[in-house]
Design a protein around this motif. Sequence first.
Motif, PDB file in Angstrom:
ATOM      1  N   LYS A  21      -6.966   5.358 -11.320  1.00  0.00           N
ATOM      2  CA  LYS A  21      -6.478   4.654 -10.402  1.00  0.00           C
ATOM      3  C   LYS A  21      -5.277   4.567  -9.979  1.00  0.00           C
ATOM      4  CE  LYS A  21      -7.501  -0.021  -8.330  1.00  0.00           C
ATOM      5  NZ  LYS A  21      -8.250  -1.369  -8.344  1.00  0.00           N
ATOM      6  N   ARG A  22      -4.430   4.077 -11.109  1.00  0.00           N
ATOM      7  CA  ARG A  22      -3.091   3.838 -11.027  1.00  0.00           C
ATOM      8  C   ARG A  22      -2.414   5.208 -10.742  1.00  0.00           C
ATOM      9  NH1 ARG A  22      -1.565  -0.698 -14.004  1.00  0.00           N
ATOM     10  NH2 ARG A  22       0.419   0.105 -14.690  1.00  0.00           N
ATOM     11  N   GLU A  23      -2.754   6.322 -11.215  1.00  0.00           N
ATOM     12  CA  GLU A  23      -2.031   7.384 -10.965  1.00  0.00           C
ATOM     13  C   GLU A  23      -2.195   7.943  -9.642  1.00  0.00           C
ATOM     14  OE1 GLU A  23       0.217   9.120 -12.912  1.00  0.00           O
ATOM     15  OE2 GLU A  23      -0.064   7.587 -14.327  1.00  0.00           O
ATOM     16  N   ARG A  24      -3.329   7.657  -9.177  1.00  0.00           N
ATOM     17  CA  ARG A  24      -3.534   8.126  -7.594  1.00  0.00           C
ATOM     18  C   ARG A  24      -2.526   7.258  -6.850  1.00  0.00           C
ATOM     19  NH1 ARG A  24      -9.237   8.309  -9.129  1.00  0.00           N
ATOM     20  NH2 ARG A  24      -9.572   6.063  -8.327  1.00  0.00           N
ATOM     21  N   ALA A  25      -2.522   5.780  -7.061  1.00  0.00           N
ATOM     22  CA  ALA A  25      -1.835   4.938  -6.260  1.00  0.00           C
ATOM     23  C   ALA A  25      -0.237   5.684  -6.428  1.00  0.00           C
ATOM     24  CB  ALA A  25      -1.964   3.610  -6.661  1.00  0.00           C
ATOM     25  N   LEU A  26       0.139   5.909  -7.661  1.00  0.00           N
ATOM     26  CA  LEU A  26       1.422   6.343  -7.764  1.00  0.00           C
ATOM     27  C   LEU A  26       1.680   7.852  -6.897  1.00  0.00           C
ATOM     28  CD1 LEU A  26       1.932   5.520 -11.509  1.00  0.00           C
ATOM     29  CD2 LEU A  26       3.223   4.472  -9.577  1.00  0.00           C
ATOM     30  N   ALA A  27       0.748   8.599  -6.875  1.00  0.00           N
ATOM     31  CA  ALA A  27       0.888   9.873  -6.358  1.00  0.00           C
ATOM     32  C   ALA A  27       1.162   9.464  -4.756  1.00  0.00           C
ATOM     33  CB  ALA A  27      -0.251  10.644  -6.702  1.00  0.00           C
ATOM     34  N   VAL A  28       0.318   8.582  -4.195  1.00  0.00           N
ATOM     35  CA  VAL A  28       0.781   8.015  -2.829  1.00  0.00           C
ATOM     36  C   VAL A  28       2.155   7.803  -2.689  1.00  0.00           C
ATOM     37  CG1 VAL A  28      -0.158   6.675  -1.125  1.00  0.00           C
ATOM     38  CG2 VAL A  28      -1.781   7.885  -2.321  1.00  0.00           C
ATOM     39  N   ILE A  29       2.336   6.768  -3.459  1.00  0.00           N
ATOM     40  CA  ILE A  29       3.831   6.165  -3.404  1.00  0.00           C
ATOM     41  C   ILE A  29       4.844   7.418  -3.426  1.00  0.00           C
ATOM     42  CG2 ILE A  29       5.441   4.714  -4.263  1.00  0.00           C
ATOM     43  CD1 ILE A  29       3.026   2.826  -5.137  1.00  0.00           C
ATOM     44  N   ARG A  30       4.660   7.981  -4.242  1.00  0.00           N
ATOM     45  CA  ARG A  30       5.625   9.142  -4.604  1.00  0.00           C
ATOM     46  C   ARG A  30       5.681  10.167  -3.351  1.00  0.00           C
ATOM     47  NH1 ARG A  30       4.348   9.005 -10.382  1.00  0.00           N
ATOM     48  NH2 ARG A  30       6.456   8.816 -11.450  1.00  0.00           N
ATOM     49  N   GLY A  31       4.494  10.402  -2.976  1.00  0.00           N
ATOM     50  CA  GLY A  31       4.622  11.372  -1.801  1.00  0.00           C
ATOM     51  C   GLY A  31       5.138  10.817  -0.530  1.00  0.00           C
ATOM     52  N   VAL A  32       5.119   9.535  -0.314  1.00  0.00           N
ATOM     53  CA  VAL A  32       5.541   8.935   0.889  1.00  0.00           C
ATOM     54  C   VAL A  32       7.148   8.583   0.693  1.00  0.00           C
ATOM     55  CG1 VAL A  32       5.967   6.648   2.124  1.00  0.00           C
ATOM     56  CG2 VAL A  32       3.456   7.205   1.551  1.00  0.00           C
TER      57      VAL A  32
END
Length: 409
Positions: A21-32
């Motif tokens: 769950k954390r890695e999915r959220a971090l991937a979203v943040i990094r992408g934005v």
Amino acid sequence: MAATVNPPRGMRDLLPAEKAKRERALAVIRGVYRAHGFDEIEAPALEEYDRLHAGLGGDNEKLSFSVLRRGIGPEQLAGAADVAAVADLGLRYDLTVPLARFYATNQAALPAVFRSVQIGPVWRAERPQKGRYRQFVQCDIDVLGEAGPLAELELIGATWAALAALGVEGASVRINDRRILTRLLQTWGVAGDRGQQALITIDKLDKIGVAGVIGELAEQGVPTAGLDAAFAQLAAAGWDLLVDPPAWLDADAYGDLLALRDALPDLPLVFDPTLVRGMGYYTGTIFEIAHPSSSSSLGGGGRYDGMIGRFLGRPVPAVGFSIGFERILDLLPQTEEDAPATALLHDADVPLPVLLRAKREVQQEGGRVRLERARKNRKAQLAALAEEGFTRVAQVTADGAGPARPLAR
């Protein structure tokens, strides 16, 4: 009986589902952030002790973890006058001080205006409690080298876009300026040398209330006559103060905040003259993310034009915004991985070549695959797999894998 083995107090183990769950959220943040033109960097977890205790980190300096010099033994430790005598390094308590050092070290290889992303753990010797840990992740974006309001606009816009991409709704951005706070203290008769301590007290307003803040200010020798009415006026302040400016308002700083609001018409920017931000290095605009479900901010930042110059010897304008990642996680809607995750159940007597062939075949379809020995309690096993994020299940026999069927959560 074996002793209970737990991680250090205030720190956590992350089980696979939580880590995913954390890695999915971090991937979203990094992408934005990348889409908004920010580049990710990485700095060491350790910095020099003197740098971490240069008076830039406010109360967080008192919460830093220090690392003893090599060769320090019990005798030197017992005879040390203070921590500085036996420590030469410390774990970073935020990502801003390391960024200032990073920029001073690597400026020749960086663009004139540098937009950075830093994501990583920081450490503070907090008193552990719900939602407050001694090790936690920060997600920072900063703009270095841009003195104008474009830096604030980019930071606020990118942070708001990250929250929207994560699915966080109902937040607002509280905004203020340190120049307004300086003028406020002057009208209250707070001497310059007591200003920082007074700001730290005002920053506790949401925790101890007006009466508590006034009580602490009185203990610091601040004249408190009329402060009840003053705080009531501050609480009612909004975006129309230039019509009849109060004595405590710095009109230039307020005008700059109005310009930011007008440039971001779709964002809920709320002027809050009591917003302080605890760090001592802020010099201008400051902001925080507020959410009705949390008594604490979900992130914040501001302009810190004086910090990098202390390391570099020349002024460098700087402003940053940090997402409170641990608090954001609690607000995220439940999501599943985009790619299918398939569990292949098998009995002990299925030949190994058959298992490996079945796994390869499913992998070719894309997604995640795991071989699982079938248990007697199939219902509990399927529930556990669903909790771990698996979306499909198939049975493997000596003849190969059967058809996959959806796994309900």
